[in-house]
Scaffold this active site. Sequence first.
Site, PDB file in Angstrom:
ATOM      1  N   ASP A  46       0.860  -1.190   0.000  1.00 59.63           N
ATOM      2  CA  ASP A  46       0.000   0.000   0.000  1.00 59.63           C
ATOM      3  C   ASP A  46       0.896   1.240   0.000  1.00 59.63           C
ATOM      4  OD1 ASP A  46      -2.114   1.757   0.090  1.00 59.63           O
ATOM      5  OD2 ASP A  46      -2.431   1.557   2.249  1.00 59.63           O
ATOM      6  N   ASN A  68      -2.858   3.497  12.857  1.00 57.82           N
ATOM      7  CA  ASN A  68      -4.147   2.805  12.939  1.00 57.82           C
ATOM      8  C   ASN A  68      -3.927   1.319  12.691  1.00 57.82           C
ATOM      9  OD1 ASN A  68      -7.183   2.570  12.764  1.00 57.82           O
ATOM     10  ND2 ASN A  68      -6.583   1.797  10.739  1.00 57.82           N
ATOM     11  N   GLN A  99      -3.390  -5.141   6.200  1.00 54.24           N
ATOM     12  CA  GLN A  99      -3.110  -4.051   7.149  1.00 54.24           C
ATOM     13  C   GLN A  99      -3.975  -4.210   8.400  1.00 54.24           C
ATOM     14  OE1 GLN A  99      -4.005  -1.088   4.190  1.00 54.24           O
ATOM     15  NE2 GLN A  99      -1.913  -0.302   4.218  1.00 54.24           N
ATOM     16  N   ASP A 127      -5.594  -3.752  11.955  1.00 57.60           N
ATOM     17  CA  ASP A 127      -5.690  -2.571  12.830  1.00 57.60           C
ATOM     18  C   ASP A 127      -5.115  -2.875  14.216  1.00 57.60           C
ATOM     19  OD1 ASP A 127      -7.055  -1.410  10.741  1.00 57.60           O
ATOM     20  OD2 ASP A 127      -8.572  -0.511  12.041  1.00 57.60           O
ATOM     21  N   ARG A 164       2.203  13.402  10.610  1.00 57.82           N
ATOM     22  CA  ARG A 164       0.867  13.259  10.022  1.00 57.82           C
ATOM     23  C   ARG A 164       0.270  11.966  10.556  1.00 57.82           C
ATOM     24  NH1 ARG A 164      -1.218  10.078   6.107  1.00 57.82           N
ATOM     25  NH2 ARG A 164      -3.014  10.770   4.918  1.00 57.82           N
ATOM     26  N   ASP A 221      -2.123   9.211  10.350  1.00 57.35           N
ATOM     27  CA  ASP A 221      -2.905   8.613   9.274  1.00 57.35           C
ATOM     28  C   ASP A 221      -4.177   7.980   9.837  1.00 57.35           C
ATOM     29  OD1 ASP A 221      -2.967   7.628   6.440  1.00 57.35           O
ATOM     30  OD2 ASP A 221      -2.929   5.682   7.445  1.00 57.35           O
ATOM     31  N   TYR A 255     -10.351   5.948  12.871  1.00 55.47           N
ATOM     32  CA  TYR A 255     -10.635   4.503  12.976  1.00 55.47           C
ATOM     33  C   TYR A 255      -9.832   3.815  14.079  1.00 55.47           C
ATOM     34  CZ  TYR A 255     -11.683   6.152   8.269  1.00 55.47           C
ATOM     35  OH  TYR A 255     -12.129   6.892   7.206  1.00 55.47           O
ATOM     36  N   LEU A 256      -9.252   4.585  14.971  1.00 58.55           N
ATOM     37  CA  LEU A 256      -8.353   3.975  15.949  1.00 58.55           C
ATOM     38  C   LEU A 256      -9.072   2.988  16.882  1.00 58.55           C
ATOM     39  CD1 LEU A 256      -6.087   6.972  17.105  1.00 58.55           C
ATOM     40  CD2 LEU A 256      -5.695   5.333  15.260  1.00 58.55           C
ATOM     41  N   GLU A 272      -5.301  13.179   9.632  1.00 58.84           N
ATOM     42  CA  GLU A 272      -6.013  12.747   8.431  1.00 58.84           C
ATOM     43  C   GLU A 272      -7.329  12.147   8.873  1.00 58.84           C
ATOM     44  OE1 GLU A 272      -5.868   9.772   4.599  1.00 58.84           O
ATOM     45  OE2 GLU A 272      -5.574   9.068   6.629  1.00 58.84           O
ATOM     46  N   ASP A 317      -3.454  10.296  -2.999  1.00 59.24           N
ATOM     47  CA  ASP A 317      -4.610   9.415  -3.091  1.00 59.24           C
ATOM     48  C   ASP A 317      -5.538   9.882  -4.197  1.00 59.24           C
ATOM     49  OD1 ASP A 317      -3.967   7.580  -1.127  1.00 59.24           O
ATOM     50  OD2 ASP A 317      -4.749   8.846   0.490  1.00 59.24           O
TER      51      ASP A 317
END
Lengths: 557, 411
Positions: free
Chosen positions: A67, A109, A176, A178, A206, A208, A212-213, A250, A316
């Site tokens: 990614d 994350n 990936q 979490d 930054r 990321d 969604y943590l 972000e 992105d």
Amino acid sequence: MKKSGSARDPLWYKDAVIYEIHVKAFFDANNDGIGDFPGLLQKLDYLEALGVTCLWLLPFFPSPLRDDGYDISDYLSIHPSYGTMEDFKTFLNAAHGRGMQVMVELVVNHTSDQHPWFQAARTAAPGSKERDFYVWSDTDRKYEGARIIFTDTEKSNWTWDPIAKAYYWHRFFSHQPDLNYDNPAVLEEVLKIMRYWLDMGVDGLRLDAIPYLVEREGTNCENLPDTHVVLKNIRAAMDENYEGRMILAEANQWPSDVRPYFGDGDECHLAFHFPLMPRMFMALRLEDRQPIVDIMRHTPEIPENCQWGLFLRNHDELTLEMVNEEERDYMYLAYSSDPRMRINVGIRRRLAPLMENNSRRIELLNSLLLSFPGTPIIYYGDEIGMGDNIHLGDRNGVRTPMQWSGDRNAGFSRAAPEMLYSPVISDPVYGYGAVNVESQDGEASSPLNWMRNMVALRKLFRVFGRGVMEFLDPGNRKILAYLRRGEGETVLCVANLSRFAQPVELNLQAYQGMRPVEMLGYVEFPVIGSQPYSLSLGPYGFFWFELQKAREQIEAQ
Amino acid sequence: MAVLDTIAPEAKERADRVGEADLVVALPSCQSRELLDSVVSSLRPVLPDLLPNGKAVFLYPDTAVASTGGNGDLPAADESLQLFPYAMLPVERYNEQSLDQGLRSLLQVGRTLGAKICVMMGSETSPDSLRNLAEPVLNDGFDLGVPLYARHKFDSLINSGIVYPLTRALYGARLHYSMAADLAISPRLAEKYLQAPHGQPDSGWITTKAVCAGLQVCQVNRGFAPAPSVSESADVSASLAQVLSALFLDAERYAGCWQKVRGSQALRTFGRPARGETENASADVHVMIETFQRGCKDLLDIWATALSPATMLNLKKLARLPADQFRLADGVWVHVLYDFILAHRQRVMSREHLLRAMTPIYLAWVASYALEVQTFSPLAVEDRLETLCAAFEDLKPYLLSRWRWPDRFNP
């Protein structure tokens, strides 16, 4: 040894002009086809001349690169393709020596599934500290309220791991997993990572994918209160030991949902304004200021020490998550005629092709970027009008090598072309033969020099970074007009969103007696009187006026 | 923010022994024992008036003692005055680097000793000079005291024709001798001067730094300018290049400051101005005009990289004029300077070559000025130079527009 931050002013990020860079894409110093830190070091003169003040480096850590580096397998090292830790430090010091700050990614994350934490977790006993570094479940039916973000590739946020014999949670790619912030050991490790880079002298981080943590049943698993607890801890640890540093959030969310990420000035210093970006493109295409004015009116006040991060394009896709369905359809029709231009919920194209290479449109959008309330972020290559390659997979089409010259490999590398990490853009319109730094450097009217001049002007007037914004409401909706006030300066910006010349009458009664001085050419316009102030703007034209006291006023004083 | 602390270890030791001082004075021109003895003796009586019960430290070049072979028989130090050797070179006129070196030494020692004021006596070492410069800083809250000299009509023409009008138009302060080598400096300005924002000394003229920082600057009438303490090069081209380089680098460094400045303001000036008498001086301008005419043939290509077409045309016309009609209009001269600033910023060619290429045009201005003012009274000369300053200010928008939007496609 702990190094201090490089910035003099603790609010430096408010006046910054950020430049987003892929190390791999910028310049290849060792001719292996991949950009590296020694290459980036060689190009600092270029960046200094461009006038940018903060370099945002996309992930450069060891990673399987499934990614583009956002799948990190070691947070404390440099990916060998990009150089060594010494190379990074040399670059960092050199950037600081030029008065530039450096921001790196803190992607916490999730990790790569190759990270030792994950490898240990899959074999560790359920309930153990190692296992609990990630989010596991015996079923894939938990947290069903959470949407899938990468709709093109993922069918679920859960993936079965045959070794752990359990499902693990991932909001992005299945490789990936979490991290689990309900395990205090995770935050401890994250703080160690943060301190490691801040001790080295890095100025900004930054963060990321921060919405969604944390996961909670019965919610959409985004923007949860416990996520803010984590962020406050991170920020407190930063403030405790480090001065003049910054966190950029972000959070691809509505402004009202992003607002909590600033906290009371005790969470993130900066946060991207995601919904504004597509609306700038929409307003331009519709020739109507309404989408921009509307989203700015729905943008809440933020704490004094905080700032929005503004951008037109980045690494992105042009995300369309923060528009409604009808708007999304319009954007797809307007800006992605070829379905291959679309990915996930967005459009994977660079600025110049989106503008059909029309320099006046590009300049107009950049004028908004540089004059809106927030810190502008320029994506590498957009300053010279680089194009994209929709035939490359994922979002790689907007991550091609920087075009330095008309030489082989666009002057990016002396490696054999087949060794490059990505083919260079070579089409007749956007290819490196036509679009490159070398040819634009010496040409006073080139996009590159236009950008240099505009960045310099933006930096000259602190009101752009620090002042308030007030929209004017002229009858002609093709005209976007606003005032920036503060720092003892008043600037009037007027932009014509139409492809045709437009008249406008502005209510500037509050500034009667002042003289608008056009800022680029330092041209004095007629003094503002009691009548509406009339202007005419050419196609996609824009003005920045400094409102000065008229000479007569000064003499009277 | 980082402050460079490069005070030499032995000097630090000495400073620690001294402890504190109210006044620190640098005497870079005292390059011999004899001179040092005499200057210290003459300055010592001023100290009780300036700082009753205060302590002073005089910095002198360490070579002054070394040259006479030892430390013996230095002027006697006491509770109120200490002498302090330091590596220091004489200050050359218009040479920013030589001034900077001495200033840094002075200000670092001053900071270490917690001085209320530091005084650089780079050219004048008289008791009056020390008193006049120091008093406004000590008593009236000024951050910088700078001498203001009366001038004979052909004195300091680089200053009259370039430095003063240009710095005045740029920074808005009517500071007549911004490159003076004698200065009185407050701790506030000293701290700013020693700041190293990017880990490196941030050089530039201290006067520009003070004005751009919004600090309080005053002038002190000091009669006619003293002869330079160090013999200056007879090479006009080198001197001019040195001055222009310093000015143009400052213009880049402080672009954010001067672009916001409109018009100019007089500065508070202390003391009585010296009165000049009508002079019937004349200058031989023929060599200058010939140099300019030769430049018009040989340097045209270089000038064309810097100057706009209209300015080039005006210079070509000027080169064809006979000596009795030889006049370089203020507007043309200002355009020349502004165009050279821009060319220097854009690095259109080697900066050294560019700056030296301006010499013939400068000589044309000198010739034109000399012819025009040869019969003028001192007052008329001042009026004439004031008109020149006004032209620099009036045409500043031209510089601003080209600075913000550099484009060779211009008039």
